[in-house]
Design a protein around this motif. Structure first.
Motif, PDB file in Angstrom:
ATOM      1  N   LEU A   1     -43.444  25.857  -8.982  1.00  0.00           N
ATOM      2  CA  LEU A   1     -43.863  25.223 -10.227  1.00  0.00           C
ATOM      3  C   LEU A   1     -43.042  23.952 -10.390  1.00  0.00           C
ATOM      4  CD1 LEU A   1     -45.670  25.573 -12.728  1.00  0.00           C
ATOM      5  CD2 LEU A   1     -43.819  26.911 -13.772  1.00  0.00           C
TER       6      LEU A   1
ATOM      7  N   LEU B   1     -42.534  20.672 -12.934  1.00  0.00           N
ATOM      8  CA  LEU B   1     -42.812  20.217 -14.288  1.00  0.00           C
ATOM      9  C   LEU B   1     -41.930  19.023 -14.640  1.00  0.00           C
ATOM     10  CD1 LEU B   1     -42.806  23.683 -16.092  1.00  0.00           C
ATOM     11  CD2 LEU B   1     -44.823  22.326 -15.511  1.00  0.00           C
ATOM     12  N   GLN B   2     -42.351  18.316 -15.658  1.00  0.00           N
ATOM     13  CA  GLN B   2     -41.529  17.252 -16.212  1.00  0.00           C
ATOM     14  C   GLN B   2     -40.604  17.826 -17.277  1.00  0.00           C
ATOM     15  OE1 GLN B   2     -42.396  14.732 -13.672  1.00  0.00           O
ATOM     16  NE2 GLN B   2     -41.440  13.745 -15.434  1.00  0.00           N
TER      17      GLN B   2
ATOM     18  N   ALA C   1     -41.337  20.023 -20.754  1.00  0.00           N
ATOM     19  CA  ALA C   1     -42.513  20.895 -20.704  1.00  0.00           C
ATOM     20  C   ALA C   1     -42.098  22.350 -20.893  1.00  0.00           C
ATOM     21  CB  ALA C   1     -43.228  20.711 -19.375  1.00  0.00           C
ATOM     22  N   ASN C   2     -43.107  23.164 -21.230  1.00  0.00           N
ATOM     23  CA  ASN C   2     -42.914  24.611 -21.330  1.00  0.00           C
ATOM     24  C   ASN C   2     -43.479  25.289 -20.077  1.00  0.00           C
ATOM     25  OD1 ASN C   2     -41.952  24.173 -23.956  1.00  0.00           O
ATOM     26  ND2 ASN C   2     -44.026  24.380 -24.813  1.00  0.00           N
ATOM     27  N   SER C   3     -42.955  26.447 -19.741  1.00  0.00           N
ATOM     28  CA  SER C   3     -43.449  27.145 -18.558  1.00  0.00           C
ATOM     29  C   SER C   3     -43.474  28.650 -18.798  1.00  0.00           C
ATOM     30  CB  SER C   3     -42.587  26.836 -17.340  1.00  0.00           C
ATOM     31  OG  SER C   3     -41.241  27.186 -17.576  1.00  0.00           O
TER      32      SER C   3
ATOM     33  N   SER D   1     -38.175  22.456 -21.157  1.00  0.00           N
ATOM     34  CA  SER D   1     -37.432  22.544 -19.894  1.00  0.00           C
ATOM     35  C   SER D   1     -36.450  21.388 -19.714  1.00  0.00           C
ATOM     36  CB  SER D   1     -38.406  22.562 -18.721  1.00  0.00           C
ATOM     37  OG  SER D   1     -39.254  23.669 -18.785  1.00  0.00           O
TER      38      SER D   1
ATOM     39  N   ILE E   1     -37.698  20.957 -12.206  1.00  0.00           N
ATOM     40  CA  ILE E   1     -37.879  20.156 -13.414  1.00  0.00           C
ATOM     41  C   ILE E   1     -37.455  18.727 -13.097  1.00  0.00           C
ATOM     42  CG2 ILE E   1     -37.278  19.854 -15.836  1.00  0.00           C
ATOM     43  CD1 ILE E   1     -38.807  22.426 -15.247  1.00  0.00           C
TER      44      ILE E   1
END
Lengths: 109, 111
Positions: free
Chosen positions: A11, A13-14, A17-19, A77, A107
């Motif tokens: 995964l 993400l920037q 963000a939520n994950s 994140s 991240i």
């Protein structure tokens, strides 16, 4: 068989963000735990969560034992959240933990 | 400093040599564990101990020996190291079927 399966395997993400990370476990596994392995290799226990929901800062976890799954939520994140997240459960009646293959979270700033 | 420690942190050895990895915890946890972590296999249990003088096999015990004469120590010995035992080894401890706390790991390279 005895299984702990995690998704997704990777995964990216920037920051901000939520994950949501998922862990499915078989009937013979209980007493779920979530761990974070940081980029330096250290394994840190995040939650011991046989059932219900727990929260610790930006992290929370929910286990629905009757449906054999657990979720780890990471909100807002940060780059320091990067690493591999493992779920693990005890083989019922034994003191042995069986681990999933992990979700590698990256991240980006 | 309290917690769980492992030594050495890094070790290079040759095939056929005996190697002992040390694990020490200061919490008086009854349970202690040895895992190995390999790419493609995740974390796998080698041996565990429920108390002093009580040990049991995990998923991958072949080629390893453990002992636990004191509650706080749980050494892992590779009697005759093989290249397939190149891995990162983690020790862990717990009071029971609850949170396991992991040591920093030992990176072992067998040439």
């Amino acid at each position: 068989g005895i299984q702990v399966e995690q998704s997704p395997p990777d995964l990216i993400l920037q920051e901000g963000a939520n994950s949501t990370l998922r862990c499915n476990f078989s009937d013979s596994v209980n007493n779920l735990q979530w761990f974070h392995q940081n980029p330096w290799g250290q394994l840190i226990n995040l939650f011991y969560i046989p059932s219900g929901t727990k929260q610790n800062g930006r992290l929370s976890a929910t286990t629905v034992a009757t449906e054999r799954y657990s979720l780890l939520y990471i909100s807002s994140s940060q780059t320091t959240d990067s690493g591999v997240y493992f779920c693990a459960g005890h083989i019922q009646g034994a003191q042995k933990l069986v681990f999933g293959q992990g979700t590698r979270l990256t991240i980006n700033p | 400093d309290a917690g769980i420690t492992q030594s050495p942190r890094y070790k290079i050895t040759e095939t056929g040599r005996q190697v002992t990895l040390m694990c020490h915890q200061t919490w008086s946890h009854s349970y202690m564990f040895w895992y190995r972590q390999d790419l493609g296999h995740g974390l796998r249990l080698i041996y565990y101990s429920a108390a002093a003088d009580i040990t049991d096999k995990g998923e991958v015990p072949d080629g390893y020996v453990v002992s636990r004469s004191k509650t706080e120590n749980f050494p892992l010995t590779l009697e005759s190291a093989t290249r397939s035992q190149t891995s990162v080894y983690f020790c862990a401890s717990s009071f029971g079927q609850e949170t396991q706390y992991f040591g920093p790991g030992t990176r072992l390279l067998v040439l």
